[in-house]
Design an enzyme around this catalytic site. Structure first.
Site, PDB file in Angstrom:
ATOM      1  N   GLU A   1       0.882  -1.167   0.000  1.00 20.87           N
ATOM      2  CA  GLU A   1       0.000   0.000   0.000  1.00 20.87           C
ATOM      3  C   GLU A   1       0.917   1.213   0.000  1.00 20.87           C
ATOM      4  O   GLU A   1       1.674   1.429   0.947  1.00 20.87           O
ATOM      5  CB  GLU A   1      -0.890  -0.001   1.243  1.00 20.87           C
ATOM      6  CG  GLU A   1      -1.815  -1.201   1.299  1.00 20.87           C
ATOM      7  CD  GLU A   1      -2.411  -1.422   2.676  1.00 20.87           C
ATOM      8  OE1 GLU A   1      -2.030  -0.710   3.634  1.00 20.87           O
ATOM      9  OE2 GLU A   1      -3.249  -2.325   2.802  1.00 20.87           O
TER      10      GLU A   1
ATOM     11  N   GLU B   1       6.474  10.745   0.061  1.00 19.70           N
ATOM     12  CA  GLU B   1       6.576  12.172   0.381  1.00 19.70           C
ATOM     13  C   GLU B   1       8.021  12.552   0.690  1.00 19.70           C
ATOM     14  O   GLU B   1       8.685  11.922   1.504  1.00 19.70           O
ATOM     15  CB  GLU B   1       5.710  12.533   1.589  1.00 19.70           C
ATOM     16  CG  GLU B   1       5.833  14.010   1.936  1.00 19.70           C
ATOM     17  CD  GLU B   1       5.140  14.409   3.235  1.00 19.70           C
ATOM     18  OE1 GLU B   1       4.863  15.599   3.393  1.00 19.70           O
ATOM     19  OE2 GLU B   1       4.876  13.524   4.078  1.00 19.70           O
TER      20      GLU B   1
ATOM     21  N   GLU C   1      -7.912  28.435   2.709  1.00 19.99           N
ATOM     22  CA  GLU C   1      -9.166  28.710   3.408  1.00 19.99           C
ATOM     23  C   GLU C   1      -9.466  27.745   4.550  1.00 19.99           C
ATOM     24  O   GLU C   1     -10.244  28.054   5.449  1.00 19.99           O
ATOM     25  CB  GLU C   1     -10.339  28.749   2.431  1.00 19.99           C
ATOM     26  CG  GLU C   1     -10.621  27.436   1.743  1.00 19.99           C
ATOM     27  CD  GLU C   1     -11.746  27.530   0.721  1.00 19.99           C
ATOM     28  OE1 GLU C   1     -12.403  26.499   0.519  1.00 19.99           O
ATOM     29  OE2 GLU C   1     -11.945  28.607   0.140  1.00 19.99           O
TER      30      GLU C   1
END
Length: 184
Positions: free
Chosen positions: A38, A119, A140
């Site tokens: 995974e 990452e 936001e």
């Protein structure tokens, strides 16, 4: 094939979100057997060790849902598609703190969790900070409090687990090492 390499036989995207995608991969192991992996795919990120002219470390305090707690971190953020890490570092510094910098030095890059994710975080040192009157707006869905800590305060925050993430702990340790080298 390298004696440790795993060859991807099949890959299927099982989740695609705003920040990450997750793939389920069938791989051939070095011994010829097969296994499943995974893999979290991430576009990469930057982190900025930002020092004020008074030698204070600029940090942000924010709630992290995955941890269910508030922690203090160096400014950081995700790379946009095609964005250069240095440009992203300047953008994130301004958006999260309101500061712009005169100098931005790349320090290193590291993988956050290579056992399941690709990452990579690019760490920069920012100096010559100036507070911008009308800085770029934050995302936001992002809410932060600005903090400016001395190195001693940051070390205490690490001990108290107020600073609790790898990139920020690296930043604090980098500054500790630099201080130790300059006082020799």
């Amino acid at each position: 094939m390298n004696s440790l390499e795993e060859k991807t036989l099949h890959s299927k995207e099982i989740f695609s979100g705003k920040i990450i995608t997750v793939e389920l991969q069938d791989v051939k192991l070095p011994n010829g057997k097969q296994a499943k992996r995974e893999i979290v795919k991430h576009p990469g990120a930057v982190a900025v060790i930002a020092l004020t002219n008074e030698n204070r470390i600029v940090m942000v305090e924010q709630y992290r849902k995955a941890l269910e707690k508030i922690i203090v971190e160096i400014p950081a953020g995700k790379l946009e598609k095609g964005e250069e890490p240095a440009s992203c570092a300047r953008r994130e510094l301004e958006e999260e703190t309101g500061y712009v910098c005169e100098s931005l030095e790349p320090l290193l890059s590291f993988y956050t969790s290579p056992g399941f994710a690709d990452e990579i975080v690019h760490v920069f040192l920012a100096k010559g900070l100036t507070k911008k009157e009308n800085p770029a707006a934050m995302d936001e869905d992002e809410f932060v409090n600005l903090k400016e800590l001395t190195l001693e305060e940051a070390i205490q925050y690490v001990k108290e687990q107020k600073i609790y993430d790898a990139k920020t702990i690296y930043g604090v340790q980098y500054l500790q090492l630099q201080e130790a080298l300059t006082t020799k």
